[in-house]
Design a protein around this motif. Structure first.
Motif, PDB file in Angstrom:
ATOM      1  N   TYR A  19      26.993   0.648  63.321  1.00  0.00           N
ATOM      2  CA  TYR A  19      26.192   1.184  62.090  1.00  0.00           C
ATOM      3  C   TYR A  19      24.819   0.429  62.250  1.00  0.00           C
ATOM      4  CZ  TYR A  19      30.531   3.436  60.745  1.00  0.00           C
ATOM      5  OH  TYR A  19      31.569   4.160  60.662  1.00  0.00           O
ATOM      6  N   ASP A  20      24.586  -0.265  63.316  1.00  0.00           N
ATOM      7  CA  ASP A  20      23.140  -0.740  63.279  1.00  0.00           C
ATOM      8  C   ASP A  20      22.748  -1.771  62.116  1.00  0.00           C
ATOM      9  OD1 ASP A  20      20.677  -1.593  64.108  1.00  0.00           O
ATOM     10  OD2 ASP A  20      19.728   0.317  63.575  1.00  0.00           O
ATOM     11  N   THR A  21      23.574  -2.653  61.980  1.00  0.00           N
ATOM     12  CA  THR A  21      23.734  -3.635  60.715  1.00  0.00           C
ATOM     13  C   THR A  21      24.254  -4.900  61.095  1.00  0.00           C
ATOM     14  OG1 THR A  21      24.461  -3.859  58.336  1.00  0.00           O
ATOM     15  CG2 THR A  21      25.849  -2.608  59.744  1.00  0.00           C
ATOM     16  N   PRO A  22      23.941  -6.254  60.328  1.00  0.00           N
ATOM     17  CA  PRO A  22      24.488  -7.297  60.466  1.00  0.00           C
ATOM     18  C   PRO A  22      25.784  -7.038  59.753  1.00  0.00           C
ATOM     19  CG  PRO A  22      22.401  -7.529  59.586  1.00  0.00           C
ATOM     20  CD  PRO A  22      22.495  -6.163  59.691  1.00  0.00           C
ATOM     21  N   VAL A  23      26.862  -7.756  59.802  1.00  0.00           N
ATOM     22  CA  VAL A  23      28.145  -7.974  59.327  1.00  0.00           C
ATOM     23  C   VAL A  23      28.565  -9.093  58.782  1.00  0.00           C
ATOM     24  CG1 VAL A  23      30.719  -7.417  59.551  1.00  0.00           C
ATOM     25  CG2 VAL A  23      29.044  -5.588  60.593  1.00  0.00           C
ATOM     26  N   ILE A  24      28.942  -9.240  57.606  1.00  0.00           N
ATOM     27  CA  ILE A  24      29.475 -10.520  57.099  1.00  0.00           C
ATOM     28  C   ILE A  24      31.107 -10.695  57.295  1.00  0.00           C
ATOM     29  CG2 ILE A  24      29.559 -12.210  55.332  1.00  0.00           C
ATOM     30  CD1 ILE A  24      26.887 -10.919  54.054  1.00  0.00           C
ATOM     31  N   LEU A  25      31.430 -11.652  57.758  1.00  0.00           N
ATOM     32  CA  LEU A  25      33.112 -11.892  57.747  1.00  0.00           C
ATOM     33  C   LEU A  25      33.188 -12.698  56.819  1.00  0.00           C
ATOM     34  CD1 LEU A  25      35.554 -11.533  59.482  1.00  0.00           C
ATOM     35  CD2 LEU A  25      35.080 -13.663  60.414  1.00  0.00           C
ATOM     36  N   ARG A  26      33.923 -12.628  55.781  1.00  0.00           N
ATOM     37  CA  ARG A  26      34.044 -13.203  54.613  1.00  0.00           C
ATOM     38  C   ARG A  26      35.372 -14.047  54.582  1.00  0.00           C
ATOM     39  NH1 ARG A  26      36.390 -13.315  48.661  1.00  0.00           N
ATOM     40  NH2 ARG A  26      35.187 -14.835  47.751  1.00  0.00           N
ATOM     41  N   LEU A  27      35.327 -15.418  54.590  1.00  0.00           N
ATOM     42  CA  LEU A  27      36.673 -16.381  54.595  1.00  0.00           C
ATOM     43  C   LEU A  27      36.638 -17.065  53.439  1.00  0.00           C
ATOM     44  CD1 LEU A  27      35.528 -17.554  58.178  1.00  0.00           C
ATOM     45  CD2 LEU A  27      37.425 -16.072  57.668  1.00  0.00           C
ATOM     46  N   THR A  28      37.737 -17.580  53.068  1.00  0.00           N
ATOM     47  CA  THR A  28      38.013 -18.276  51.856  1.00  0.00           C
ATOM     48  C   THR A  28      38.518 -19.771  52.527  1.00  0.00           C
ATOM     49  OG1 THR A  28      39.893 -17.406  51.035  1.00  0.00           O
ATOM     50  CG2 THR A  28      37.959 -16.960  49.974  1.00  0.00           C
ATOM     51  N   THR A  29      38.590 -20.757  51.808  1.00  0.00           N
ATOM     52  CA  THR A  29      39.287 -22.092  52.333  1.00  0.00           C
ATOM     53  C   THR A  29      40.882 -22.035  52.898  1.00  0.00           C
ATOM     54  OG1 THR A  29      38.060 -23.410  50.799  1.00  0.00           O
ATOM     55  CG2 THR A  29      40.003 -24.490  51.689  1.00  0.00           C
ATOM     56  N   ARG A  30      41.232 -21.160  51.985  1.00  0.00           N
ATOM     57  CA  ARG A  30      42.922 -20.974  52.318  1.00  0.00           C
ATOM     58  C   ARG A  30      42.744 -20.008  53.766  1.00  0.00           C
ATOM     59  NH1 ARG A  30      45.707 -25.023  50.246  1.00  0.00           N
ATOM     60  NH2 ARG A  30      45.445 -25.301  48.128  1.00  0.00           N
ATOM     61  N   VAL A  31      42.287 -19.247  53.972  1.00  0.00           N
ATOM     62  CA  VAL A  31      42.264 -18.456  55.458  1.00  0.00           C
ATOM     63  C   VAL A  31      41.813 -19.307  56.244  1.00  0.00           C
ATOM     64  CG1 VAL A  31      41.390 -16.330  56.331  1.00  0.00           C
ATOM     65  CG2 VAL A  31      42.029 -16.089  54.134  1.00  0.00           C
ATOM     66  N   SER A  32      40.635 -19.673  56.292  1.00  0.00           N
ATOM     67  CA  SER A  32      39.841 -20.534  57.350  1.00  0.00           C
ATOM     68  C   SER A  32      40.762 -21.912  57.485  1.00  0.00           C
ATOM     69  CB  SER A  32      38.547 -21.398  56.777  1.00  0.00           C
ATOM     70  OG  SER A  32      37.664 -20.312  56.788  1.00  0.00           O
ATOM     71  N   HIS A  33      41.512 -22.412  56.526  1.00  0.00           N
ATOM     72  CA  HIS A  33      42.391 -23.737  56.818  1.00  0.00           C
ATOM     73  C   HIS A  33      43.482 -23.722  56.806  1.00  0.00           C
ATOM     74  CE1 HIS A  33      38.685 -26.399  56.097  1.00  0.00           C
ATOM     75  NE2 HIS A  33      38.483 -25.707  57.438  1.00  0.00           N
ATOM     76  N   SER A  34      44.160 -22.461  57.111  1.00  0.00           N
ATOM     77  CA  SER A  34      45.623 -22.054  57.410  1.00  0.00           C
ATOM     78  C   SER A  34      45.892 -21.686  58.703  1.00  0.00           C
ATOM     79  CB  SER A  34      46.201 -21.091  56.417  1.00  0.00           C
ATOM     80  OG  SER A  34      46.207 -21.489  55.165  1.00  0.00           O
ATOM     81  N   ARG A  35      46.957 -22.246  59.272  1.00  0.00           N
ATOM     82  CA  ARG A  35      47.316 -21.743  60.485  1.00  0.00           C
ATOM     83  C   ARG A  35      48.507 -20.642  60.416  1.00  0.00           C
ATOM     84  NH1 ARG A  35      45.938 -25.302  64.408  1.00  0.00           N
ATOM     85  NH2 ARG A  35      44.852 -27.238  63.812  1.00  0.00           N
ATOM     86  N   SER A  36      48.406 -19.767  61.363  1.00  0.00           N
ATOM     87  CA  SER A  36      49.438 -18.825  61.486  1.00  0.00           C
ATOM     88  C   SER A  36      49.379 -18.137  62.960  1.00  0.00           C
ATOM     89  CB  SER A  36      49.383 -17.659  60.504  1.00  0.00           C
ATOM     90  OG  SER A  36      48.113 -17.040  60.466  1.00  0.00           O
ATOM     91  N   PRO A  37      50.518 -17.929  63.489  1.00  0.00           N
ATOM     92  CA  PRO A  37      50.527 -17.346  64.639  1.00  0.00           C
ATOM     93  C   PRO A  37      49.795 -16.026  65.185  1.00  0.00           C
ATOM     94  CG  PRO A  37      52.668 -17.229  63.919  1.00  0.00           C
ATOM     95  CD  PRO A  37      51.900 -17.408  62.734  1.00  0.00           C
ATOM     96  N   VAL A  38      48.996 -16.179  66.326  1.00  0.00           N
ATOM     97  CA  VAL A  38      47.965 -15.038  66.766  1.00  0.00           C
ATOM     98  C   VAL A  38      48.160 -14.811  68.081  1.00  0.00           C
ATOM     99  CG1 VAL A  38      45.623 -14.575  66.986  1.00  0.00           C
ATOM    100  CG2 VAL A  38      46.192 -16.243  65.185  1.00  0.00           C
ATOM    101  N   GLU A  39      48.312 -13.572  68.360  1.00  0.00           N
ATOM    102  CA  GLU A  39      48.621 -13.087  69.760  1.00  0.00           C
ATOM    103  C   GLU A  39      46.971 -13.054  70.370  1.00  0.00           C
ATOM    104  OE1 GLU A  39      52.141 -12.034  70.874  1.00  0.00           O
ATOM    105  OE2 GLU A  39      51.280 -12.118  72.971  1.00  0.00           O
ATOM    106  N   VAL A  40      46.893 -13.930  71.159  1.00  0.00           N
ATOM    107  CA  VAL A  40      45.593 -13.824  71.925  1.00  0.00           C
ATOM    108  C   VAL A  40      45.393 -13.205  73.429  1.00  0.00           C
ATOM    109  CG1 VAL A  40      44.811 -15.956  70.703  1.00  0.00           C
ATOM    110  CG2 VAL A  40      45.610 -16.280  72.978  1.00  0.00           C
ATOM    111  N   GLY A  41      44.121 -12.916  73.682  1.00  0.00           N
ATOM    112  CA  GLY A  41      44.026 -12.210  74.778  1.00  0.00           C
ATOM    113  C   GLY A  41      42.958 -12.663  75.758  1.00  0.00           C
ATOM    114  N   GLU A  42      42.331 -12.095  76.416  1.00  0.00           N
ATOM    115  CA  GLU A  42      41.168 -12.596  77.524  1.00  0.00           C
ATOM    116  C   GLU A  42      39.903 -12.020  77.050  1.00  0.00           C
ATOM    117  OE1 GLU A  42      41.813 -14.704  79.873  1.00  0.00           O
ATOM    118  OE2 GLU A  42      43.859 -14.897  79.022  1.00  0.00           O
ATOM    119  N   ARG A  43      38.935 -12.930  77.300  1.00  0.00           N
ATOM    120  CA  ARG A  43      37.421 -12.348  76.992  1.00  0.00           C
ATOM    121  C   ARG A  43      37.023 -11.263  77.982  1.00  0.00           C
ATOM    122  NH1 ARG A  43      32.249 -14.856  75.145  1.00  0.00           N
ATOM    123  NH2 ARG A  43      30.753 -14.380  76.582  1.00  0.00           N
ATOM    124  N   LYS A  44      36.397 -10.538  77.103  1.00  0.00           N
ATOM    125  CA  LYS A  44      35.883  -9.205  77.746  1.00  0.00           C
ATOM    126  C   LYS A  44      34.352  -9.419  77.892  1.00  0.00           C
ATOM    127  CE  LYS A  44      35.284  -4.510  76.356  1.00  0.00           C
ATOM    128  NZ  LYS A  44      35.036  -3.987  75.343  1.00  0.00           N
TER     129      LYS A  44
END
Lengths: 204, 600
Positions: B150-175
């Motif tokens: 869409y040819d635009t900057p995008v803001i990813l909005r976080l809050t403290t409880r999202v930024s500083h909470s841990r939960s499991p993530v299925e990670v992959g590889e760098r493309k």
């Protein structure tokens, strides 16, 4: 608290004074939960409170965890790194829950400056309620194991001793995963020393 | 493989796997770990920049040049970066451009509780909001695609409880993503009035198209129930627990909001709630599009963070009491004394604030660990507003005094000002203090500025900065020389002092506030928590020599206590052995602990 078939359901509130190493504890417990194939959420406090303030971390383990926060009356275990912090967290504990507390006293600045009072004999006076208390001199134990910085691991050892049904290897693998390799030996000693205390609920 | 990641670590992982090329940030709780995590991964260029505006400009440049770029900041950092953001919205991007912005509802580590969603609204920049670490990971990956599509900057909005909470993530590889070709396009990238007007129309059209895109970012739980709840971010997790049976419309994109999806959802339920932290941002929109029966802030406070307990009590009230906590037979929670944060044992700032409180100076303060100089026992800070503000504020205060004096009106009754100094940390000075100092020199001020140089960015957890001589990856680099810098902007009186030398530091402050021209004191001593700082054994008190005068207690060191008999006592589990307190004792009762614990 249920651990049947590793179906662990556990809410642990970790509380201490900024700088005491509470964050390592929550990472450790999260690692254990993952090894058991459980869902887990951990909520940590970073930033200003870490400068000597009261720091709370929530660890929630279960089948499918939504909120990362533990509300009042919800914690199965309060794991406290300092004496009066155990008292501060008491409202989070559910009836029948367990307080595992280090008897070390770190005086808050208002107490040092004389505007507040640090209650006497907190571990003793916390007993007699509708919950269990395991209190121990985790700092002394950590020092005798070789490092006063291992208070957190001593307390985790105690916690592990109160949760039946999880093979010791699981705890130890997680410990290896979260502590630096060169500090593993002292941490293993601290964990074992704590683990021996777990379940002995009259220990002061 | 599943990993237990902080929200911030998951954002970093998502950006890395999305092939991000350039990351430039200024640290700020709760956003710091995003950039720290990325700096430990390969193939990506990472830097700490002097402030959020510069970091945003670096990221914008990288994106226009065709790379994928990200800048990360806390909510108040976006105020600093707002200038480039608003116009980058017009220019658009080439490579994907993501602003990761972390709000701090409840002010765990911030000076205000502002709601960044209004930046998206007024800058017309799409904003997406994850609700756990897995979404942090996935949304960040998608953010780059969204930005390019869409040819635009995008803001990813976080809050403290999202930024500083841990939960499991299925990670992959760098493309690995190739850089996009750069094509010169003056009409698109040079924002002068003629070009910007044309881009403005394009932005309006983008808003319209993106509103349709927002419909794709929704998640619908339990359709067809009586009670319907619209929510996003961490509040979605709370809603899942408090209202397990309600229909829930979870929004992933919160600017533009998905008008069509919201209207359909509203029509499908009998009662409609919005659960959101801070301002009624979503609620107001829902009303605006013609759904008057929505409720939100009627129940849920706009102050601080929400949580399951707060939401439950606000909505159900006494109908559903909270879980009963355990009951003690002896003590109650109110017996626990407060434990506010405090300067650490060995903190070099202690010397500065002890001196300033003794001299009873008026002190304009700044953002960092040293804001704790406002706390007891020093109470030696008069104002603190934002990063860099201390210097401008002290100049303003002094100019106000000067005008009053020249009109022979004297001090307002009770003012009784002995002198004003500004205190600011090394990293904060470089962030936005330098221009304040230039202003003092240019406009013939006479302020004294104390730069608290502890060789690191402290409060956010030890990040390197332009004065430390190390990059984010700990490579050696040119360290900005603060003395030379202050001299270069025209300050003639610049001196370096040790804040632990009580007599010397006090004399220096007194001299500089009397100087009648701009002056800078660089109070230099490293943060006691730095790895290289080792003061050796703790100190101890010889109880026989202690006269119980309490002088050492006035330092407000957490390691110095008093026995019941009034004798000073050192908590050796806390003391780092800095020996600052030794000079406070006129009776020689405090000394370094020797083997066996006696005074030397």
């Amino acid at each position: 608290m249920s651990t049947e078939g590793y179906g662990l359901e556990l809410n642990i509130l970790i509380i201490g004074v900024g700088g005491q190493g509470t964050l390592l504890s929550s990472r450790f417990l999260g690692d254990v939960a993952l090894r058991l194939g459980r869902d887990v959420k951990v909520s940590e406090v970073h930033g200003m409170s870490q400068r000597g303030g009261s720091v709370e971390t929530c660890v929630r383990i279960g089948e499918n965890i939504a909120s990362p926060i533990i509300d009042r009356g919800m914690a199965d275990v309060v794991l406290s790194f300092e004496s009066v912090e155990a008292l501060r967290a008491l409202d989070y504990l559910k009836p029948g829950g367990t307080v595992i507390m280090n008897t070390q006293e770190i005086l808050p600045m208002p107490v040092i400056s004389g505007t507040a009072v640090y209650p006497e004999n907190v571990p003793e006076r916390l007993k007699g309620g509708n919950y269990n208390v395991i209190s121990l001199d985790a700092l002394g134990i950590a020092e005798s194991c070789g490092s006063p910085k291992c208070v957190n691991v001593v307390l985790l050892g105690v916690l592990s001793g109160t949760i039946p049904g999880i093979p010791e290897e699981v705890w130890l693998e997680s410990l290896k995963n979260v502590v630096p390799a060169k500090l593993l030996d002292v941490n293993l000693r601290a964990f074992e020393a704590g683990r021996k205390q777990g379940g002995n609920e009259t220990k002061v | 493989m599943k990993e237990l990641l902080l929200g911030n670590e998951a954002v970093a992982r998502g950006a890395w796997e999305a092939g991000v090329h350039v990351v430039s940030s200024y640290p700020g709780t709760p956003s710091t770990e995003i950039t720290e995590t990325l700096s430990k991964l390969s193939s990506v260029y990472c830097e700490w920049s002097p402030n959020e505006k510069v970091s945003a400009e670096v990221a914008i440049g990288a994106a226009i040049g065709g790379g994928r770029a990200m800048c990360c900041m806390k909510h108040v950092g976006l105020n600093v970066a707002a200038d480039p953001l608003f116009t980058a919205s017009y220019a658009g991007v080439n490579g994907g451009l993501v602003f990761a912005v972390a709000d701090d509802p409840g002010l765990f580590s911030s000076q205000n509780d502002q709601d960044s969603r209004f930046y998206a609204l007024s800058a017309h920049v799409p904003m997406i909001e994850p609700s756990d670490s897995t979404e942090c990971f996935e949304f960040t990956k998608k953010a780059f695609e969204l930005s390019e599509k869409y040819d635009t900057p995008v803001i990813l909005r976080l809050t403290t409880r999202v930024s500083h909470s841990r939960s499991p993530v299925e990670v992959g590889e760098r493309k690995a993503v190739p850089k996009k070709p750069y094509v010169k396009d003056i009409q698109k990238y040079v924002m002068m009035p003629g070009m910007a007007k044309k881009r403005q129309a394009i932005v309006k059209e983008r808003d319209r198209i993106m509103s349709e895109e927002a419909d794709k970012w929704i998640k619908l739980d339990n359709p067809g129930r009586k009670l319907g709840i619209i929510t996003s971010g961490i509040c979605y997790q709370y809603v899942r627990e408090v209202f397990p049976d309600a229909s829930v419309l979870k929004l992933g994109m919160i600017y533009p909001l998905p008008e069509k999806a919201i209207k359909e959802f509203a029509a499908s339920v009998e009662e409609l709630l919005v659960v959101e932290e801070l301002e009624p941002y979503i609620e107001d929109f829902v009303r605006q599009i013609g759904i008057p029966y929505v409720e939100g802030k009627k129940y849920f406070t706009p102050l601080g963070e929400l949580g399951t307990e707060k939401i439950r009590q606000a909505y159900y009230g006494a109908k559903t009491p909270a879980a009963a906590p355990a009951e003690s037979s002896g003590l109650t929670v109110s017996d626990a004394p407060m434990r506010p944060p405090t300067l650490c044992p060995g903190c070099p700032h202690r010397g500065v604030f002890y001196t300033l409180s003794q001299l009873k100076l008026r002190v304009t303060g700044d953002i960092g660990c040293y804001t704790l100089g406002a706390a007891a026992p020093y109470k030696s800070m008069d104002a603190c507003i934002c990063m860099g503000a201390s210097i401008g504020m002290s100049h303003g205060m002094e100019k106000a005094e000067a005008v009053a004096a020249s009109e022979a009106l004297g001090d307002a009754e009770g003012d009784n000002i002995r002198g004003t100094v500004a205190v600011i940390g090394d990293s904060t000075f470089v962030h936005s203090g330098i221009t304040g100092l230039v202003n003092i020199v240019y406009n013939k001020g006479a302020s004294t500025v104390i730069i608290l140089d502890n060789s690191i960015t402290g409060m956010t957890g030890h990040q390197q900065n332009p004065t430390t001589g190390k990059t984010i990856r700990m490579e050696d680099t040119y360290p900005i020389d603060l003395t030379q810098l202050c001299k270069a902007v025209g300050v003639r009186r610049v001196r370096v002092e040790d804040p632990f030398d009580l007599k010397g530091f006090r004399a220096a402050v007194l001299e500089e506030i009397e100087a009648g021209e701009p002056s800078v004191i660089i109070a230099r001593r490293p943060c006691a928590l730095l790895k290289g700082v080792n003061y050796g054994r703790p100190v101890t008190v010889d109880a026989d020599k202690c006269r119980r005068c309490g002088a050492c207690m006035r330092l407000g060191c957490p390691a110095i206590l008093k026995t019941d008999a009034g004798v000073a006592k050192i908590d050796r589990s806390l003391c780092v052995g800095c020996e600052f307190c030794v000079q406070m004792c006129r009776f020689g009762a405090i000394g370094k602990e020797q083997e066996g614990g006696c005074v030397k």
